[in-house]
Each structure stands twice: as structure tokens, then as C-alpha cells.
Design a protein around this motif. Sequence first.
Motif, mmCIF file in Angstrom:
data_model
loop_
_atom_site.group_PDB
_atom_site.id
_atom_site.type_symbol
_atom_site.label_atom_id
_atom_site.label_comp_id
_atom_site.label_asym_id
_atom_site.label_seq_id
_atom_site.Cartn_x
_atom_site.Cartn_y
_atom_site.Cartn_z
ATOM 1 N N GLU A 125 34.394 42.112 50.762
ATOM 2 C CA GLU A 125 34.744 40.688 50.759
ATOM 3 C C GLU A 125 35.032 40.187 49.345
ATOM 4 O O GLU A 125 35.975 39.433 49.127
ATOM 5 C CB GLU A 125 33.630 39.853 51.399
ATOM 6 C CG GLU A 125 33.557 39.996 52.898
ATOM 7 C CD GLU A 125 34.821 39.540 53.607
ATOM 8 O OE1 GLU A 125 35.381 38.484 53.247
ATOM 9 O OE2 GLU A 125 35.261 40.256 54.525
ATOM 10 N N SER B 67 45.389 42.291 53.764
ATOM 11 C CA SER B 67 45.233 42.724 55.150
ATOM 12 C C SER B 67 44.932 44.218 55.165
ATOM 13 O O SER B 67 45.307 44.951 54.256
ATOM 14 C CB SER B 67 46.476 42.407 55.982
ATOM 15 O OG SER B 67 47.573 43.158 55.524
ATOM 16 N N SER C 205 37.145 43.532 59.628
ATOM 17 C CA SER C 205 37.557 42.359 60.400
ATOM 18 C C SER C 205 36.371 41.557 60.916
ATOM 19 O O SER C 205 36.444 40.332 61.023
ATOM 20 C CB SER C 205 38.425 42.786 61.579
ATOM 21 O OG SER C 205 39.585 43.419 61.120
ATOM 22 N N ASN C 206 35.285 42.240 61.261
ATOM 23 C CA ASN C 206 34.100 41.581 61.830
ATOM 24 C C ASN C 206 32.832 42.087 61.153
ATOM 25 O O ASN C 206 32.022 42.778 61.777
ATOM 26 C CB ASN C 206 34.023 41.855 63.336
ATOM 27 C CG ASN C 206 35.227 41.339 64.076
ATOM 28 O OD1 ASN C 206 35.565 40.169 63.983
ATOM 29 N ND2 ASN C 206 35.897 42.220 64.795
ATOM 30 N N PRO C 207 32.626 41.767 59.878
ATOM 31 C CA PRO C 207 31.490 42.342 59.153
ATOM 32 C C PRO C 207 30.121 41.969 59.722
ATOM 33 O O PRO C 207 29.189 42.757 59.608
ATOM 34 C CB PRO C 207 31.662 41.812 57.728
ATOM 35 C CG PRO C 207 32.615 40.690 57.814
ATOM 36 C CD PRO C 207 33.432 40.891 59.047
ATOM 37 N N THR C 208 30.001 40.820 60.362
ATOM 38 C CA THR C 208 28.691 40.432 60.898
ATOM 39 C C THR C 208 28.244 41.322 62.047
ATOM 40 O O THR C 208 27.062 41.380 62.357
ATOM 41 C CB THR C 208 28.705 38.963 61.368
ATOM 42 O OG1 THR C 208 29.756 38.781 62.322
ATOM 43 C CG2 THR C 208 28.915 38.017 60.189
ATOM 44 N N GLU C 209 29.181 42.023 62.668
ATOM 45 C CA GLU C 209 28.838 42.932 63.764
ATOM 46 C C GLU C 209 28.346 44.292 63.258
ATOM 47 O O GLU C 209 27.988 45.148 64.063
ATOM 48 C CB GLU C 209 30.045 43.121 64.680
ATOM 49 C CG GLU C 209 30.448 41.856 65.413
ATOM 50 C CD GLU C 209 31.653 42.052 66.305
ATOM 51 O OE1 GLU C 209 32.037 43.209 66.561
ATOM 52 O OE2 GLU C 209 32.215 41.029 66.740
ATOM 53 N N TRP C 210 28.334 44.478 61.948
ATOM 54 C CA TRP C 210 27.945 45.753 61.353
ATOM 55 C C TRP C 210 26.852 45.529 60.304
ATOM 56 O O TRP C 210 27.055 45.782 59.122
ATOM 57 C CB TRP C 210 29.166 46.415 60.718
ATOM 58 C CG TRP C 210 30.278 46.649 61.677
ATOM 59 C CD1 TRP C 210 31.232 45.757 62.068
ATOM 60 C CD2 TRP C 210 30.529 47.837 62.409
ATOM 61 N NE1 TRP C 210 32.067 46.331 62.983
ATOM 62 C CE2 TRP C 210 31.668 47.604 63.209
ATOM 63 C CE3 TRP C 210 29.914 49.087 62.447
ATOM 64 C CZ2 TRP C 210 32.193 48.579 64.045
ATOM 65 C CZ3 TRP C 210 30.454 50.054 63.280
ATOM 66 C CH2 TRP C 210 31.565 49.793 64.066
ATOM 67 N N LYS D 198 37.824 47.613 62.036
ATOM 68 C CA LYS D 198 36.903 46.780 62.817
ATOM 69 C C LYS D 198 35.783 46.235 61.943
ATOM 70 O O LYS D 198 35.410 45.066 62.059
ATOM 71 C CB LYS D 198 36.311 47.588 63.974
ATOM 72 C CG LYS D 198 37.301 47.928 65.053
ATOM 73 C CD LYS D 198 36.669 48.800 66.125
ATOM 74 C CE LYS D 198 37.687 49.273 67.134
ATOM 75 N NZ LYS D 198 37.101 50.196 68.126
ATOM 76 N N MET D 199 35.255 47.070 61.076
ATOM 77 C CA MET D 199 34.160 46.641 60.199
ATOM 78 C C MET D 199 34.598 45.534 59.252
ATOM 79 O O MET D 199 33.888 44.543 59.080
ATOM 80 C CB MET D 199 33.625 47.830 59.402
ATOM 81 C CG MET D 199 32.917 48.854 60.243
ATOM 82 S SD MET D 199 32.553 50.363 59.335
ATOM 83 C CE MET D 199 31.232 49.807 58.299
ATOM 84 N N GLN E 232 37.639 52.403 62.844
ATOM 85 C CA GLN E 232 36.323 51.785 62.675
ATOM 86 C C GLN E 232 36.274 50.940 61.400
ATOM 87 O O GLN E 232 35.658 49.884 61.382
ATOM 88 C CB GLN E 232 35.220 52.843 62.640
ATOM 89 C CG GLN E 232 34.998 53.522 63.966
ATOM 90 C CD GLN E 232 34.419 52.591 65.003
ATOM 91 O OE1 GLN E 232 35.124 51.754 65.563
ATOM 92 N NE2 GLN E 232 33.144 52.722 65.248
#
Length: 93
Positions: free
Chosen positions: A39, A49, A23-28, A20-21, A17
Amino acid sequence: MLVHNKRQMNFQTDCAQMVKMVSNPTEWPAFAILLEEVEKCKRMFQAFSLSYIPKTKNTKADKLARSAQDQPHDVYYINSVPPASLPGPRSLG
């Protein structure tokens, strides 16, 4: 790592998780403040990475984590807000 001049890093975690968070912070959106800090930290590296590694593939780290959990220890919380002043002694008159 930055203190040791390690500017190109691949961090690994057993938390899918988290990968995923990051990698795609706008989804959380619930974690926006924390992910903004991630960031900021990522920008300090030339290459950054974060990858997933299952516990079964990293038995040494898993063993260290488990032994740390088993150790008796005290937990200290340090607040960044100064404490309120304590009232002075009351007169008993």
C-alpha cells in the motif's frame, strides 16, 4: 519505475492469489505487514494497477523466469541486525 519517473503503472503477474491479496488486503490478515508495504508503494504512483496474466499469455517473461531458475547462482542473505560481537582470544594460562 519511480526512479525513471514512471508514475502511472500497470504491473502484471501470473500469480492470481497476489492480485486478490493486493485488491482485498483485509481478507489476508496473515500478510498484513507485507500488504501494508504494498500500500505504501502504491501511494507513490499517480495510477497503479496490478492485473493477472496467465503464463500462457506471457511466454517471453515465463521463459526468462525459467532460465533464471536454471542458472547456477549463490544466494546471499543480508541481515539488518548487526552481528553480536565475537569474543576476544582466550588466554591459555
